[in-house]
Structure formats: structure tokens, C-alpha cells
Design a protein around this motif. Structure first.
Motif, PDB file in Angstrom:
ATOM      1  N   ARG A   1       0.844  -1.317  -0.193  1.00 13.84           N
ATOM      2  CA  ARG A   1      -0.147   0.225   0.190  1.00 13.84           C
ATOM      3  C   ARG A   1       0.926   1.235   0.042  1.00 13.84           C
ATOM      4  O   ARG A   1       1.937   1.040   0.671  1.00 13.84           O
ATOM      5  N   LEU A   2       0.591   2.358  -0.708  1.00 14.32           N
ATOM      6  CA  LEU A   2       0.936   3.636  -0.757  1.00 14.32           C
ATOM      7  C   LEU A   2      -0.115   4.572  -0.744  1.00 14.32           C
ATOM      8  O   LEU A   2      -0.974   4.637  -1.537  1.00 14.32           O
ATOM      9  N   HIS A   3      -0.093   5.342   0.357  1.00  9.85           N
ATOM     10  CA  HIS A   3      -1.266   6.242   0.609  1.00  9.85           C
ATOM     11  C   HIS A   3      -2.582   5.519   0.556  1.00  9.85           C
ATOM     12  O   HIS A   3      -3.760   5.764   0.421  1.00  9.85           O
ATOM     13  N   GLY A   4      -2.615   4.080   1.259  1.00  6.13           N
ATOM     14  CA  GLY A   4      -3.535   3.451   1.455  1.00  6.13           C
ATOM     15  C   GLY A   4      -4.249   2.917   0.026  1.00  6.13           C
ATOM     16  O   GLY A   4      -5.175   2.099   0.377  1.00  6.13           O
ATOM     17  N   MET A   5      -3.433   2.848  -0.978  1.00  5.29           N
ATOM     18  CA  MET A   5      -3.903   2.282  -2.155  1.00  5.29           C
ATOM     19  C   MET A   5      -2.841   1.308  -2.713  1.00  5.29           C
ATOM     20  O   MET A   5      -1.644   1.254  -2.499  1.00  5.29           O
ATOM     21  N   PRO A   6      -3.444   0.459  -3.441  1.00  2.00           N
ATOM     22  CA  PRO A   6      -2.289  -0.640  -4.156  1.00  2.00           C
ATOM     23  C   PRO A   6      -1.218   0.121  -4.729  1.00  2.00           C
ATOM     24  O   PRO A   6      -1.287   1.374  -5.340  1.00  2.00           O
TER      25      PRO A   6
ATOM     26  N   GLU B   1     -15.745   0.507  -9.622  1.00  2.00           N
ATOM     27  CA  GLU B   1     -16.982   1.202  -9.336  1.00  2.00           C
ATOM     28  C   GLU B   1     -17.911   0.362  -8.361  1.00  2.00           C
ATOM     29  O   GLU B   1     -18.591   0.869  -7.605  1.00  2.00           O
ATOM     30  N   GLU B   2     -18.251  -0.722  -8.665  1.00  3.21           N
ATOM     31  CA  GLU B   2     -19.186  -1.353  -8.114  1.00  3.21           C
ATOM     32  C   GLU B   2     -18.796  -1.799  -6.954  1.00  3.21           C
ATOM     33  O   GLU B   2     -19.430  -1.826  -5.923  1.00  3.21           O
ATOM     34  N   LYS B   3     -17.473  -2.307  -6.561  1.00  2.00           N
ATOM     35  CA  LYS B   3     -16.765  -2.612  -5.321  1.00  2.00           C
ATOM     36  C   LYS B   3     -16.537  -1.516  -4.273  1.00  2.00           C
ATOM     37  O   LYS B   3     -16.831  -1.859  -3.092  1.00  2.00           O
ATOM     38  N   LEU B   4     -16.065  -0.427  -4.965  1.00  2.00           N
ATOM     39  CA  LEU B   4     -15.192   0.546  -4.058  1.00  2.00           C
ATOM     40  C   LEU B   4     -16.327   1.875  -3.995  1.00  2.00           C
ATOM     41  O   LEU B   4     -16.044   2.711  -3.099  1.00  2.00           O
ATOM     42  N   GLY B   5     -17.329   1.864  -4.950  1.00  2.00           N
ATOM     43  CA  GLY B   5     -17.844   3.191  -5.008  1.00  2.00           C
ATOM     44  C   GLY B   5     -17.303   4.288  -5.850  1.00  2.00           C
ATOM     45  O   GLY B   5     -16.219   3.976  -6.161  1.00  2.00           O
ATOM     46  N   ALA B   6     -18.146   5.174  -6.386  1.00  2.00           N
ATOM     47  CA  ALA B   6     -17.512   6.111  -7.448  1.00  2.00           C
ATOM     48  C   ALA B   6     -16.254   6.878  -6.860  1.00  2.00           C
ATOM     49  O   ALA B   6     -15.256   7.076  -7.607  1.00  2.00           O
ATOM     50  N   LYS B   7     -16.223   7.329  -5.506  1.00  4.47           N
ATOM     51  CA  LYS B   7     -15.025   8.181  -5.225  1.00  4.47           C
ATOM     52  C   LYS B   7     -13.906   7.395  -5.106  1.00  4.47           C
ATOM     53  O   LYS B   7     -12.811   7.748  -5.442  1.00  4.47           O
ATOM     54  N   LYS B   8     -13.856   6.248  -4.538  1.00  2.33           N
ATOM     55  CA  LYS B   8     -12.645   5.294  -4.202  1.00  2.33           C
ATOM     56  C   LYS B   8     -12.211   4.892  -5.484  1.00  2.33           C
ATOM     57  O   LYS B   8     -10.846   4.490  -5.817  1.00  2.33           O
TER      58      LYS B   8
ATOM     59  N   LYS C   1     -11.285  11.035 -17.354  1.00  5.01           N
ATOM     60  CA  LYS C   1     -12.241  10.217 -16.481  1.00  5.01           C
ATOM     61  C   LYS C   1     -12.474  10.506 -15.154  1.00  5.01           C
ATOM     62  O   LYS C   1     -13.355  10.968 -14.352  1.00  5.01           O
ATOM     63  N   PHE C   2     -10.944  10.842 -14.425  1.00  5.73           N
ATOM     64  CA  PHE C   2     -10.807  11.112 -13.009  1.00  5.73           C
ATOM     65  C   PHE C   2     -11.396  12.421 -12.814  1.00  5.73           C
ATOM     66  O   PHE C   2     -11.896  12.640 -11.761  1.00  5.73           O
TER      67      PHE C   2
END
Length: 334
Positions: free
Chosen positions: A50-55, A224-231, A297-298
């Protein structure tokens, strides 16, 4: 004291430090050749780091690998050390400088004072070379800068012992012995290519090489389905940042490898490498276009932004293209 060291700007920190240090010891090798001999092209998707809480996503092998492999292939003996004690690390560096030996250091980027604020982030795998010291101030050759820079004793100690993911722990490396005769680069070039092909094609784990690109594509479809739009958007931003901004080199490394293949066509007497160089440039364009569409997209720019499915389709196309290229490249190298 200041070592008579020629600073040169480069596309990437580790390959740049390697080029500059080799030049200091009388070996003139281009950055693309260093990158290719060092088997510097890679892909990894590591959800377990993890880097900043993300892969973590990376487009290069582990820091230090390029320098270590290039020097080994050229018959150069080197030394490297990590430290638990900060003062011991600085004293060891000072002793090398007193002997006229430039020292490569791995540092964290966030507290480098000469970096523009918008480019500072918590990334602990940046390479620079310390080439002098006057009083309490060190002179460093950082290949991302146009000119050498200065760091105080405390500033250099702070970045050498940055905290966070993969802390550098004062890691430093330097050359101990250089062979008297110029090495034959042909075996080093072909060996580097074969190793790079093996890493991209043969690692059986699903997170590395071409398999890793496919794994990322499959995961992205469900973000998007698993994490939600923001994550999901933040995860996409992490990919783009590692691809285009942090020194893990995505499209840019593909372009550098294309330049290496062009050089290698003559140096290793493999005309087929020229055609593969052009193909690698096209793959670099695919990565850059993916980053462009991912950024749109982001940032939600335009009404025609890609869906995550469409972005994943682009990754699958890249994986197919890289598999074809490295399969053909291995055949040409053999």
C-alpha cells in the motif's frame, strides 16, 4: 571538497545516476543503453503493498536493480549499504567524499527543498549522487535537475531516512573497482533483453508482467461496483500518477526502451530490433493514451469520458501488444 564530477540531466533518476557515475569512471554509455542492459522495463500491480492506502502499481523493477545489473554486466565491482544509525550513515558518506568517491543515495522525494512543491510526494525510491561537501552543505547531482543542487547536512539526512512505504534507511552505493579494458557490450545487451522478456512473459504470478496488466484490467472493471465512485476514481488516479508522474515510468519508459532497441540493432548486430523499436514506440503511445483518457475520467472532463470497462479494454489491448512484442523480441535476441 568537491569531486570533479560531470553532472548530466536524464529522463529517469536511477539510469541517470548510473550514466553519470559510469562517465566519471571513463565509460560513456547512453541512458537508453543503461536502461536496456539493466532490464529496466516491467509492470507490477501489487494490491498487497500500500502507498497512501492504495495498491502500488509500478512500471520498473525494484529500485537499485538497474545500477546493480549494469555494473555487474560491465565487470564493475560495487559496494552498497543500509544503516540503522543516521549519524553512521552520514559519517560513511563523508569518508567516501574525502577519498574522492561519488556516492549514489536513495532518498525520499517529499522533503527535497529544490523540488517544486507540486512535485513533492511521499516516494522513497529516488536516486541522486552526492559529489561534494563544503562545511555543512553537500553538493548533489540529481539527474532530474538541470544543474547540481545543495543540501544541508540535516536536509540530506532527513531525505536519506525518510519514513513511509519502503523507507530507504540511508541506502547508498558506490564503485569499488573498474576493469582496465572496455567491456564488450554485446553480451550485456542481449542478456538484458532476454531477462526483460522473461520478466514480462514468464513470471507465473498474476500481478507481474503481461499477466499483471491483465489482472489490473479485470479488477478495474469492478472498481466502481466494489469501491464506489469516489474510491474508484482515487484508485484510477493512483494508476495514472504511477504511470506518468512518479519515477516508475510507464509510457516514458517504453519510449526509452524503444531508443535502446534502436541502438542495440547496431551494437548487437540485430537488424530486427529496429522494427521492434517502432512497435515499442506505438505501445508507449497506447500507454500515454490510456493515461490521457484515465485523467479525463478522473477529472470528469467532457461528456464522452471513458467508462471503466472501456479503460480496461485499453489495458487488455496493451497486454496483447506487449505479449506479441516481447515474444518476437526474445526470438530476435536468441
Amino acid at each position: 571538497m568537491k569531486i570533479d564530477f560531470e553532472h548530466g540531466q536524464a529522463a529517469h533518476c536511477e539510469s541517470g545516476v548510473t550514466v553519470n557515475m559510469l562517465r566519471f569512471y571513463g565509460m560513456s554509455i547512453s541512458e537508453p543503453a543503461v536502461f536496456g542492459i539493466g532490464a529496466g522495463l516491467f509492470f507490477s500491480y501489487m494490491p498487497f503493498v500500500r502507498l497512501h492506502g492504495m495498491p502500488v502499481f509500478s512500471f520498473r523493477p525494484l529500485p537499485g536493480h538497474i545500477f546493480a545489473r549494469v555494473t555487474r554486466q560491465l565487470g564493475i565491482r560495487m559496494n552498497k549499504r543500509r544503516f540503522l544509525n543516521e549519524n553512521s550513515a552520514m559519517e560513511t558518506l563523508d569518508r567516501l567524499l574525502e577519498q574522492g568517491i561519488p556516492a549514489g543515495c536513495v532518498v525520499g522525494v517529499f522533503y527535497l527543498p529544490y523540488f517544486p512543491k507540486e512535485y513533492r510526494f511521499h516516494f522513497n525510491a529516488h536516486n541522486l549522487c552526492v559529489i561534494g561537501k563544503e562545511g555543512d552543505v553537500y553538493t548533489v547531482s540529481d539527474p532530474v535537475s538541470q544543474v547540481p543542487n545543495q543540501l544541508t547536512h540535516d536536509e540530506l539526512k532527513r531525505v536519506r531516512f525518510a519514513r513511509g512505504t519502503y523507507p530507504p534507511m540511508g541506502k547508498m552505493y558506490w564503485v569499488k573497482h573498474v576493469p582496465a579494458t572496455a567491456p564488450d557490450l554485446r553480451p550485456a545487451i542481449l542478456g538484458g533483453i532476454r531477462l526483460n522478456c522473461s520478466r514480462m512473459l514468464d513470471i507465473p504470478l498474476p500481478w507481474f508482467g503481461v499477466r499483471g496488466i491483465r489482472t489490473l484490467a479485470a479488477k478495474m472493471r469492478r472498481w466502481e461496483e466494489k469501491l464506489g465512485a469516489k474510491k474508484a476514481a482515487l484508485q484510477l488516479a493512483q494508476v495514472i500518477r504511477m504511470l506518468e508522474e512518479i519515477g516508475t515510468g510507464g509510457a516514458g519508459f517504453r519510449y526509452m526502451y524503444a531508443a535502446f532497441l534502436q541502438e542495440a540493432a547496431d551494437m548487437a548486430d540485430r537488424p530486427a530490433f529496429r522494427e521492434l523499436s517502432a512497435e515499442m514506440t506505438r505501445i508507449g503511445d497506447l500507454w500515454r493514451n490510456f493515461a490521457y483518457e484515465g485523467a479525463r475520467k478522473f477529472k470528469k472532463r467532457g461528456d464522452d469520458v471513458c467508462t471503466y470497462d472501456a479503460l480496461a479494454d485499453r489495458l487488455v489491448a496493451i497486454a496483447d501488444a506487449e505479449k506479441r512484442l516481447f515474444t518476437r523480441l526474445r526470438e530476435a535476441a536468441n
